[in-house]
Design a protein around this motif. Structure first.
Motif, short mmCIF file in Angstrom:
data_model
loop_
_atom_site.label_atom_id
_atom_site.label_comp_id
_atom_site.label_asym_id
_atom_site.label_seq_id
_atom_site.Cartn_x
_atom_site.Cartn_y
_atom_site.Cartn_z
N ASN A 107 -70.28 55.03 -78.72
CA ASN A 107 -69.78 55.79 -79.63
C ASN A 107 -69.76 57.17 -79.47
N PHE A 108 -68.55 57.68 -79.38
CA PHE A 108 -68.28 59.21 -79.25
C PHE A 108 -68.97 60.04 -80.34
N PRO A 109 -69.24 60.95 -80.26
CA PRO A 109 -69.76 62.18 -81.26
C PRO A 109 -68.74 62.62 -82.14
N ALA A 110 -67.75 62.70 -81.50
CA ALA A 110 -66.30 62.92 -82.27
C ALA A 110 -65.07 62.10 -82.02
N GLY A 111 -64.24 61.87 -82.88
CA GLY A 111 -63.29 61.02 -82.86
C GLY A 111 -62.07 61.62 -81.95
N LEU A 112 -61.42 60.37 -81.30
CA LEU A 112 -60.14 60.73 -80.72
C LEU A 112 -58.80 60.15 -81.50
N PRO A 113 -57.46 60.69 -81.05
CA PRO A 113 -56.38 60.29 -81.99
C PRO A 113 -56.25 58.85 -81.83
N THR A 114 -55.81 58.14 -82.97
CA THR A 114 -55.55 56.78 -82.69
C THR A 114 -54.05 56.48 -82.68
N ASN A 115 -53.81 54.91 -82.44
CA ASN A 115 -52.59 54.46 -82.93
C ASN A 115 -52.83 52.90 -82.81
N SER A 116 -53.80 52.43 -83.46
CA SER A 116 -54.19 50.96 -83.20
C SER A 116 -53.36 50.13 -83.76
N ALA A 117 -53.29 48.85 -83.08
CA ALA A 117 -52.56 47.85 -83.42
C ALA A 117 -53.65 46.64 -82.92
N ASN A 118 -53.05 45.46 -83.60
CA ASN A 118 -53.74 44.31 -83.23
C ASN A 118 -53.05 43.60 -81.96
N PRO A 119 -53.76 43.53 -80.85
CA PRO A 119 -53.32 43.02 -79.75
C PRO A 119 -53.40 41.34 -79.89
N ARG A 120 -53.79 40.70 -80.70
CA ARG A 120 -53.74 39.33 -80.78
C ARG A 120 -54.84 38.42 -79.66
N THR A 121 -54.79 39.21 -78.48
CA THR A 121 -55.77 38.51 -77.41
C THR A 121 -56.22 39.77 -76.91
N ILE A 122 -57.62 39.74 -76.58
CA ILE A 122 -58.19 40.85 -75.70
C ILE A 122 -58.55 39.92 -74.40
N ASN A 123 -58.00 40.73 -73.37
CA ASN A 123 -58.22 40.35 -71.94
C ASN A 123 -59.25 40.87 -71.42
N ALA A 124 -60.01 39.98 -70.50
CA ALA A 124 -61.29 40.72 -69.62
C ALA A 124 -60.83 41.82 -68.94
N GLY A 125 -61.42 43.06 -69.07
CA GLY A 125 -61.03 44.33 -68.20
C GLY A 125 -60.38 45.34 -69.27
N ASP A 126 -60.01 45.06 -70.60
CA ASP A 126 -59.39 45.85 -71.57
C ASP A 126 -60.09 46.76 -71.83
N LEU A 127 -59.94 48.31 -71.87
CA LEU A 127 -60.34 49.43 -72.19
C LEU A 127 -59.73 50.00 -73.38
N MET A 128 -60.41 49.86 -74.39
CA MET A 128 -59.97 50.16 -75.88
C MET A 128 -60.71 51.29 -76.85
N LEU A 129 -60.05 51.62 -77.79
CA LEU A 129 -60.87 52.47 -78.85
C LEU A 129 -60.90 51.73 -80.08
N TYR A 130 -61.95 51.29 -80.63
CA TYR A 130 -61.79 50.81 -81.91
C TYR A 130 -62.42 51.90 -83.08
N GLY A 131 -61.58 52.04 -83.95
CA GLY A 131 -61.63 53.33 -84.87
C GLY A 131 -61.16 54.49 -84.21
N SER A 132 -61.91 55.61 -84.34
CA SER A 132 -61.43 56.83 -83.83
C SER A 132 -62.74 57.19 -82.48
N THR A 133 -63.60 56.56 -82.82
CA THR A 133 -64.98 56.94 -82.05
C THR A 133 -65.62 55.86 -81.13
N THR A 134 -65.24 54.62 -81.18
CA THR A 134 -65.92 53.68 -80.42
C THR A 134 -65.09 53.17 -79.34
#
Length: 167
Positions: free
Chosen positions: A98-125
């Motif tokens: 969890n980052f102490p401060a958020g990042l900009p987001t443009n979230s979407a549902n990928p439907r499938t997570i793949n091993a090795g995906d690096l993602m941001l959940y919400g704006s801080t995780t």
């Protein structure tokens, strides 16, 4: 009519004086201002140097390479690099920080997570996935580990220290 022409002539004269007042170098081009006593003969490229799209991820003695996307979230993420963080275990398939401060987001549902995906959940995780599975959650994708073989073993169970830096 004489006063209008006189006004135009006066404006033209001020314009020409203003142009001539600009300092020119020997080639006639405007010279750049250089701070006195800067002592630095190297050009300042730190703020204009483009950042690469390859990310090095180190877990213990194992190093992985990831390819980052080109989006505003990744641009903001890169400003925080290099970084070494303790990532917590979640659900037996991902590590998170969890980052102490958020990042900009443009979230979407990928439907499938793949091993090795690096993602941001919400704006801080920040989430690094080490298993593939279907999902109903939305994320902002940062990138993908180029070859995730061995990622699950390197991350292990529980919390782990992970270093991220640009190549």
């Amino acid at each position: 009519m004489k006063t209008i022409n006189g006004s135009r002539l006066t404006l033209l004269l001020f314009f020409l004086i203003g142009i001539m007042a600009c300092k020119m170098d020997d080639n006639g081009a405007p010279s750049a201002a250089v701070p006195e006593n800067s002592g630095n003969t190297e050009p300042d490229t730190a703020s204009t140097k483009p950042l690469g799209n390859k990310l090095r991820i180190r877990v213990g003695a194992t190093t992985f390479t990831a390819t980052l996307l080109d989006n505003p979230t990744v641009t903001a993420f890169k400003t925080r690099l290099p970084m070494t963080v303790s990532m917590s275990e979640l659900n037996g398939n991902e590590k998170l920080y969890n980052f102490p401060a958020g990042l900009p987001t443009n979230s979407a549902n990928p439907r499938t997570i793949n091993a090795g995906d690096l993602m941001l959940y919400g704006s801080t995780t920040l989430v690094l996935f080490y298993k593939s599975f279907p999902t109903s959650y939305s994320y902002t994708k940062l990138g993908q580990v180029d070859n995730p073989a061995g990622l699950e073993a390197a991350l292990g169970s529980g919390s782990v220290t992970v270093s991220y830096d640009l190549q």
